[in-house]
Design an enzyme around this catalytic site. Sequence first.
Site, PDB file in Angstrom:
ATOM      1  N   GLU A  77       0.830  -1.214   0.000  1.00 40.68           N
ATOM      2  CA  GLU A  77       0.000   0.000   0.000  1.00 40.68           C
ATOM      3  C   GLU A  77       0.862   1.260   0.000  1.00 40.68           C
ATOM      4  OE1 GLU A  77      -2.196  -3.187   2.449  1.00 40.68           O
ATOM      5  OE2 GLU A  77      -0.140  -2.503   2.210  1.00 40.68           O
ATOM      6  N   CYS A 105      -2.027  -2.931   7.656  1.00 40.32           N
ATOM      7  CA  CYS A 105      -1.499  -2.775   9.007  1.00 40.32           C
ATOM      8  C   CYS A 105      -1.801  -1.351   9.485  1.00 40.32           C
ATOM      9  CB  CYS A 105       0.002  -3.034   9.013  1.00 40.32           C
ATOM     10  SG  CYS A 105       0.955  -1.747   8.177  1.00 40.32           S
ATOM     11  N   CYS A 108      -0.152   1.392   7.200  1.00 44.02           N
ATOM     12  CA  CYS A 108      -0.797   1.543   5.900  1.00 44.02           C
ATOM     13  C   CYS A 108      -2.216   2.090   6.043  1.00 44.02           C
ATOM     14  CB  CYS A 108      -0.813   0.206   5.168  1.00 44.02           C
ATOM     15  SG  CYS A 108       0.831  -0.374   4.703  1.00 44.02           S
TER      16      CYS A 108
END
Length: 187
Positions: A77, A105, A108
């Site tokens: 990402e 996560c 991101c």
Amino acid sequence: MKWMEAVHVMTMYAYFKLREKMEYRYFMEKALDRAENALAEGEFPVGCVMVYQGKILVDGSRKGTIGAAKNEIDHAEMAALRRLNKIEDNIDPGKITVFSTMEPCLMCYGALILAGVGEIVFAYEDVMGGATDCELSRLKPLYKNSAVRLVPGVLRAESLKKFKTYFSNPANSYWKQSLLAEYTLGQ
């Protein structure tokens, strides 16, 4: 006559939902292609595409998971966001849909929120580091006021297969023996 109008509205709703589902599958397949490329290079199999007005603007795949010096910044990402920042067109970020083979996560997810993307679609849940279940309403206004839409589980089985392949390969040491590896291989 009202019942015919109601049937028409319901039919149109079903059509648009089916079309949306088909588009989700199509673009998630493209993200899975990027994950497959990462896997072929020995990297953790996360792929991402960012879509605007029915077209892929940018893509990314995970880097930095090979060897002793791990890089926790080059997530799929984040690579796609860096490419997005180089586009000079007038793009409404609220109309961008992000397709990722794994739940973003915290890093991101925060970056995607700050970028103002409108929707995040992901395939496989990250039981160890996924952040999409963060209670945004409890955070500071910069994040609290986000209107990002989340769509989990699109082509989950296909993504799971890639992660099982990765964790089953003795040559891959990234997140070996982790909660994510155990969860993935236990399915």
